[in-house]
Design a protein around this motif. Structure first.
Motif, mmCIF file in Angstrom:
data_model
loop_
_atom_site.group_PDB
_atom_site.id
_atom_site.type_symbol
_atom_site.label_atom_id
_atom_site.label_comp_id
_atom_site.label_asym_id
_atom_site.label_seq_id
_atom_site.Cartn_x
_atom_site.Cartn_y
_atom_site.Cartn_z
ATOM 1 N N VAL A 1 0.448 -1.223 0.107
ATOM 2 C CA VAL A 1 -0.024 -0.323 0.503
ATOM 3 C C VAL A 1 0.938 1.302 0.152
ATOM 4 O O VAL A 1 0.463 2.492 -0.732
ATOM 5 N N THR A 2 2.017 1.350 0.638
ATOM 6 C CA THR A 2 2.575 2.471 0.297
ATOM 7 C C THR A 2 3.495 2.249 -0.185
ATOM 8 O O THR A 2 3.927 3.795 -1.620
ATOM 9 N N PHE A 3 3.992 1.452 -1.087
ATOM 10 C CA PHE A 3 4.100 1.706 -3.026
ATOM 11 C C PHE A 3 3.129 2.310 -4.154
ATOM 12 O O PHE A 3 3.482 3.215 -4.425
ATOM 13 N N TRP A 4 2.180 1.626 -3.270
ATOM 14 C CA TRP A 4 0.742 2.179 -4.133
ATOM 15 C C TRP A 4 0.784 3.694 -3.832
ATOM 16 O O TRP A 4 0.329 4.704 -4.279
ATOM 17 N N ILE A 5 1.195 4.210 -2.077
ATOM 18 C CA ILE A 5 0.897 5.626 -2.394
ATOM 19 C C ILE A 5 2.236 6.231 -2.732
ATOM 20 O O ILE A 5 2.252 7.478 -3.563
ATOM 21 N N GLY A 6 3.104 5.753 -3.007
ATOM 22 C CA GLY A 6 4.871 6.319 -3.446
ATOM 23 C C GLY A 6 4.529 6.122 -5.175
ATOM 24 O O GLY A 6 4.720 7.507 -5.722
ATOM 25 N N LEU A 7 3.692 5.576 -5.745
ATOM 26 C CA LEU A 7 3.529 5.489 -7.010
ATOM 27 C C LEU A 7 2.001 6.938 -7.716
ATOM 28 O O LEU A 7 2.824 7.602 -8.457
ATOM 29 N N ASN A 8 0.750 6.750 -6.444
ATOM 30 C CA ASN A 8 0.063 7.511 -7.068
ATOM 31 C C ASN A 8 0.807 9.036 -6.768
ATOM 32 O O ASN A 8 0.736 9.845 -7.055
ATOM 33 N N GLY A 9 1.687 9.448 -5.482
ATOM 34 C CA GLY A 9 2.234 10.534 -5.250
ATOM 35 C C GLY A 9 3.242 10.782 -6.316
ATOM 36 O O GLY A 9 3.759 11.836 -6.778
ATOM 37 N N THR A 10 3.849 9.896 -7.307
ATOM 38 C CA THR A 10 5.152 10.563 -7.854
ATOM 39 C C THR A 10 4.809 10.850 -8.820
ATOM 40 O O THR A 10 4.705 12.121 -9.761
ATOM 41 N N TRP A 11 3.367 10.031 -9.003
ATOM 42 C CA TRP A 11 3.106 10.223 -10.695
ATOM 43 C C TRP A 11 2.020 11.655 -10.592
ATOM 44 O O TRP A 11 2.289 12.281 -11.982
ATOM 45 N N LEU A 12 1.572 12.011 -8.941
ATOM 46 C CA LEU A 12 0.924 13.463 -8.647
ATOM 47 C C LEU A 12 1.919 14.319 -9.310
ATOM 48 O O LEU A 12 2.359 15.659 -10.093
ATOM 49 N N VAL A 13 3.008 14.222 -8.083
ATOM 50 C CA VAL A 13 4.128 15.344 -8.705
ATOM 51 C C VAL A 13 4.991 15.623 -10.043
ATOM 52 O O VAL A 13 4.789 16.450 -11.028
ATOM 53 N N SER A 14 5.086 14.558 -11.107
ATOM 54 C CA SER A 14 5.437 14.886 -12.588
ATOM 55 C C SER A 14 4.357 15.124 -12.808
ATOM 56 O O SER A 14 4.756 15.748 -14.103
ATOM 57 N N GLU A 15 3.196 14.454 -13.154
ATOM 58 C CA GLU A 15 2.580 15.493 -13.889
ATOM 59 C C GLU A 15 2.343 16.924 -13.543
ATOM 60 O O GLU A 15 2.218 17.938 -14.155
ATOM 61 N N VAL A 16 2.176 17.726 -12.305
ATOM 62 C CA VAL A 16 1.513 18.895 -11.907
ATOM 63 C C VAL A 16 2.828 19.716 -12.365
ATOM 64 O O VAL A 16 3.041 20.602 -12.588
ATOM 65 N N HIS A 17 4.310 19.429 -12.124
ATOM 66 C CA HIS A 17 5.618 19.954 -11.982
ATOM 67 C C HIS A 17 6.499 19.949 -13.730
ATOM 68 O O HIS A 17 6.713 19.851 -13.748
ATOM 69 N N GLY A 18 5.035 18.516 -14.441
ATOM 70 C CA GLY A 18 5.757 18.745 -15.804
ATOM 71 C C GLY A 18 7.228 18.020 -15.734
ATOM 72 O O GLY A 18 8.491 18.673 -16.731
#
Length: 127
Positions: free
Chosen positions: A59-76
């Motif tokens: 689940v913590t890796f899932w959070i990491g997946l979700n959060g890094t995807w967010l940062v990747s998208e938001v910050h280009g």
């Protein structure tokens, strides 16, 4: 603090992170990533059962997946997607390890809080 309270806090933070991201409130969404990740790590620390700990790790890796995807998208930062993909594979592997270590696969799956089903419990409608 009891694990159930940390699970609730973790779920609330994660829900907020995804909701803010969906609404394009990017600064608020990104600000939820670290607390969500830290509460996930705290859950790993609190869990004493090895098979369930591996679920918390997944689940913590899932959070990491979700959060890094967010940062990747938001910050280009498209190069950051490899971190999200790595988190996906490590999370999937962690879940497989949990199932392998389990003496009761249905019990282990019931501990996966995103799929939590309590055997022999009445639903809110029945009560």
């Amino acid at each position: 603090m009891a694990k159930e309270k940390i699970e609730g806090l973790n779920s609330l933070l994660w829900f907020a992170m995804d909701g803010f991201w969906m609404m394009k409130w990017n600064l608020m969404a990104a600000s939820m990533f670290l607390p969500t990740l830290l509460t996930g790590l705290w859950l790993i620390h609190l869990e004493k059962r090895d098979d369930v700990r591996w679920i918390d790790i997944s689940v913590t890796f899932w959070i990491g997946l979700n959060g890094t995807w967010l940062v990747s998208e938001v910050h280009g930062i498209p190069d950051l997607l490899w971190v999200a993909k790595t988190c996906f594979f490590l999370g999937f592997t962690s879940l497989a390890i949990s199932l392998h270590k389990s003496s009761s696969i249905p019990f282990t799956i019931s501990q996966f809080r995103r799929l939590r089903i309590r055997p022999n419990s009445k639903s809110q409608v029945e009560q």
